[in-house]
Each structure stands twice: as structure tokens, then as C-alpha cells.
Design a protein around this motif. Structure first.
Motif, short mmCIF file in Angstrom:
data_model
loop_
_atom_site.label_atom_id
_atom_site.label_comp_id
_atom_site.label_asym_id
_atom_site.label_seq_id
_atom_site.Cartn_x
_atom_site.Cartn_y
_atom_site.Cartn_z
N ALA A 73 41.45 52.72 42.20
CA ALA A 73 41.29 51.26 42.10
C ALA A 73 42.01 50.56 43.25
O ALA A 73 43.17 50.86 43.55
N GLN A 74 41.33 49.58 43.87
CA GLN A 74 41.94 48.79 44.92
C GLN A 74 42.78 47.64 44.35
O GLN A 74 43.83 47.32 44.89
N TRP A 75 42.26 47.00 43.32
CA TRP A 75 42.99 45.92 42.67
C TRP A 75 42.47 45.72 41.27
O TRP A 75 41.38 46.19 40.92
N ARG A 76 43.29 45.01 40.47
CA ARG A 76 42.96 44.73 39.08
C ARG A 76 43.16 43.24 38.83
O ARG A 76 44.10 42.65 39.36
N ARG A 77 42.30 42.66 38.01
CA ARG A 77 42.42 41.24 37.68
C ARG A 77 42.55 41.07 36.17
O ARG A 77 41.74 41.60 35.40
N TYR A 78 43.59 40.36 35.77
CA TYR A 78 43.80 39.99 34.38
C TYR A 78 43.64 38.48 34.24
O TYR A 78 43.87 37.71 35.18
N ILE A 83 44.04 26.68 28.91
CA ILE A 83 44.75 26.98 30.15
C ILE A 83 44.51 28.45 30.46
O ILE A 83 44.72 29.31 29.60
N VAL A 84 44.05 28.73 31.67
CA VAL A 84 43.70 30.10 32.04
C VAL A 84 44.50 30.52 33.27
O VAL A 84 44.40 29.88 34.33
N ALA A 85 45.28 31.58 33.13
CA ALA A 85 45.98 32.18 34.26
C ALA A 85 45.14 33.34 34.79
O ALA A 85 44.72 34.21 34.01
N THR A 86 44.89 33.36 36.10
CA THR A 86 44.21 34.47 36.75
C THR A 86 45.23 35.22 37.59
O THR A 86 45.88 34.62 38.46
N VAL A 87 45.40 36.52 37.33
CA VAL A 87 46.45 37.31 37.97
C VAL A 87 45.81 38.54 38.59
O VAL A 87 45.16 39.34 37.89
N VAL A 88 45.98 38.70 39.90
CA VAL A 88 45.40 39.82 40.64
C VAL A 88 46.49 40.55 41.39
O VAL A 88 47.32 39.92 42.07
N ALA A 89 46.50 41.89 41.29
CA ALA A 89 47.46 42.70 42.03
C ALA A 89 46.82 44.05 42.33
O ALA A 89 45.81 44.43 41.72
N ASP A 90 47.44 44.77 43.27
CA ASP A 90 46.95 46.13 43.54
C ASP A 90 47.10 47.00 42.30
O ASP A 90 46.25 47.85 42.01
N GLU A 102 52.07 44.41 44.83
CA GLU A 102 51.58 43.32 45.66
C GLU A 102 50.80 42.36 44.77
O GLU A 102 49.68 42.67 44.34
N LEU A 103 51.39 41.21 44.50
CA LEU A 103 50.74 40.18 43.70
C LEU A 103 49.87 39.34 44.63
O LEU A 103 50.36 38.59 45.46
N ARG A 104 48.55 39.46 44.47
CA ARG A 104 47.62 38.83 45.40
C ARG A 104 47.17 37.44 44.95
O ARG A 104 46.79 36.62 45.77
#
Length: 312
Positions: free
Chosen positions: A137-142, A219-226, A200-202
Motif C-alpha cells: 500500500a502507498q497510502w491509506r485514507r480514513y 463534521i468530517v475529518a479526512t486523514v491520509v498517511a503512508d 508521513e501525515l499527508r
């Protein structure tokens, strides 16, 4: 009841990756995590992995062992989870029966007939042996969803945290900027023995969707990291909720990051971040490189990063 595999045909250990007699399959799935004790199999607990491996064992009539992109905690959901497994080629060939479906298509149909309603496998497909759901996996999004007032509370949704106090989304967004980039997120993680807490928090973005948009009023938080370490997303959100309530200054999450500690925060000082409940958290997407880059990317991901210098 868990299926007993000892009496099934072709017993024995799971096939090794790269074995010419096996096929690697990628499964894309979703689940409602409310009634699961997390992803990973645990004795005496209902888990996503346990249910899925049981269903695969019933269909394939051989033990099935799954590798997942990201192990979710108790109560955490997934819309874009990915896993892989290896099955004997001759077993896979039996899945379509007399139909003209491909073996992978037939597996999806048969899984729909045996899985519980809170797990859905959307797609199964054959992939190269270099594909690794976890390390490839290159990155994951929650995404983390919060309802901060009665007007937005929806009793039919189980993927939203009900919060009693209104939150300042703009302040939370400003406080998030200092957390972006590669850092040691020890203050936001429950470290595992021998594992790094450098990530790495992208992306860390906060939105309140307007009328007519998906998640209207939430309210929606979008969080992407490696990648994410244990409890990292819930701790990021937990720290920023304090800012949104006005209990903490916008500079406080950056102070928590710099502290790099597991000691609890004091009223006036920084410490480990508070952790919010799991029910608002959903694994939304996992991204992979092109097929020709899979092997190199997986090898790179298995290499631990060097730790950062100790904090002052």
C-alpha cells in the motif's frame, strides 16, 4: 459457529506465495465494525478476519489465511478495506460450477451467501504474486464523522460519533496544519514492540458538508498517511476536538507532537493525546502502485525507518 476444518478435504498449511499451484486473490470489502471485536482473529471474539476466513474455508474447503491492508480496532468500520490470500489453483477452478462466471466472480457470489450482513466483499480478482495488501500500500485514507448537535444526529447511522458540544471546524483545521509531514507520532500512538512510530501525515482536513452533499450537517475529518500506527487517527481527532471545543489553544496539538511521550497531558502542559471513541472512524481507501512497481514498493515498505533524535 466457527467451521471445523480438520475433516475437510486437502487439509494442511496454507500454500506459500509464489507456488505455481496457487493463485493470489485480492478482495475489496466493506464492513460495519459495530459488532466486531476488531479485524484480527481473537479466541472467543467475533472479528472480521474470523468471519471472513470461516466463510472462505466453507467455500474452498481448505484453510484460508488472509493478509489485510490495515487491522481496524473494535468498533471501527471500513468502506475500502483490502486483503489478499493464496488458494490452490485447482480449488479456485471449482468455484464457478456449471456457470460461465470467472472463478473470482463466482467467489464473490458465493461469499455473499455465507457472510453475515455486516460484511460485504465487493470485488475479488486474481493478482500477481508481488501484490501484498499490507506492505504494497502507498497510502491509506480514513474518515472520522462527528455529529455535534441534535439537528444532525441520525439514529440510523452507526458510523458517526455523537458529540454534545458544538465544534469550531475552522480552528480545528488551522491546528491541524502543524501536524502534516513526516514526524514521530509517539504522542498519538500506542506503540507496538519493535515498531516505529514515524509516519508521513499527508492530509488532515476538516469539513462540514453543506445542504445536498454527502454527510450533510456532520463534521468530517479526512486523514491520509503512508501508514498509521495503533490508535493514531483516533488520537489525532481526540486532540483536535479539544481545540474545537475551545478547551485547548490551536497551538496545543503541535505541542503534543513535539513532546513525543506516552505520559498523560496535564491541564497546562502537553502529553500524550486523548483518544476519541471508535464508532466515528471508517477506513475509506487504500491506494497501491502500478503492477510493475508492486514488488519494489513492498520491499521498501518492509524497511523500518530510522528513529528521530530524542526530544529535549
Amino acid at each position: 459457529m466457527p467451521v471445523e476444518l480438520s475433516h475437510l478435504s486437502a487439509p494442511g498449511p496454507a500454500p506459500a506465495p509464489g507456488d505455481r499451484g496457487t493463485v493470489r486473490l485480492r478482495l475489496d470489502l466493506s464492513y460495519d465494525g459495530t459488532d466486531f471485536h476488531g479485524w484480527a482473529t481473537q479466541p472467543g471474539q467475533r472479528t472480521v478476519q474470523g468471519e471472513l476466513e470461516e466463510a472462505l474455508g466453507r467455500i474452498a474447503r481448505v484453510p484460508a489465511r488472509i493478509t489485510v491492508a490495515g487491522r481496524t480496532d473494535t468498533g471501527v468500520h471500513a468502506r475500502g478495506q483490502v486483503c489478499h490470500l493464496d488458494l490452490p489453483r485447482d480449488v479456485l477452478a471449482t468455484f464457478p460450477g456449471r456457470s460461465d462466471r470467472s472463478p473470482a466472480e463466482a467467489l464473490v457470489t458465493r461469499l455473499a451467501g455465507v457472510l453475515p450482513s455486516d460484511i460485504v466483499v465487493h470485488v475479488a480478482r486474481e493478482v500477481d504474486d508481488d501484490f501484498d495488501a499490507r506492505f504494497g500500500a502507498q497510502w491509506r485514507r480514513y474518515r472520522y464523522r462527528i455529529s455535534d448537535g441534535p439537528a444532525a444526529h441520525d439514529p440510523l447511522r452507526r458510523d458517526v460519533l455523537r458529540h454534545r458540544r458544538p465544534l469550531d471546524v475552522e480552528a480545528m483545521g488551522r491546528a491541524s496544519i502543524a501536524l502534516l509531514g513526516e514526524h514521530d507520532f509517539l504522542s498519538f500512538c500506542k506503540p507496538r514492540e519493535g515498531a516505529t512510530t514515524i509516519r508521513e501525515l499527508r492530509e488532515l482536513r476538516w469539513d462540514r458538508p453543506g445542504e445536498g452533499r454527502a454527510d450533510e450537517g456532520l463534521i468530517v475529518a479526512t486523514v491520509v498517511a503512508d501508514a498509521f500506527c495503533h490508535h493514531m487517527v483516533r488520537s489525532l481527532v481526540g486532540a483536535l476536538i479539544g481545540v474545537g471545543e475551545g478547551r485547548r489553544p490551536e497551538s496545543w496539538p503541535a505541542q503534543v507532537l513535539a513532546a513525543r511521550t506516552r505520559d498523560a497531558a496535564t491541564r497546562d502542559g502537553a502529553g500524550s493525546a486523548p483518544m476519541c471513541p471508535p464508532q466515528g472512524l471508517t477506513l475509506d481507501h487504500v491506494a497501491y502502485p502500478p503492477d510493475e512497481e508492486l514488488a519494489a514498493w513492498a520491499a521498501r515498505a518492509r524497511t523500518l525507518r530510522s528513529p528521530l533524535p530524542s526530544a529535549d
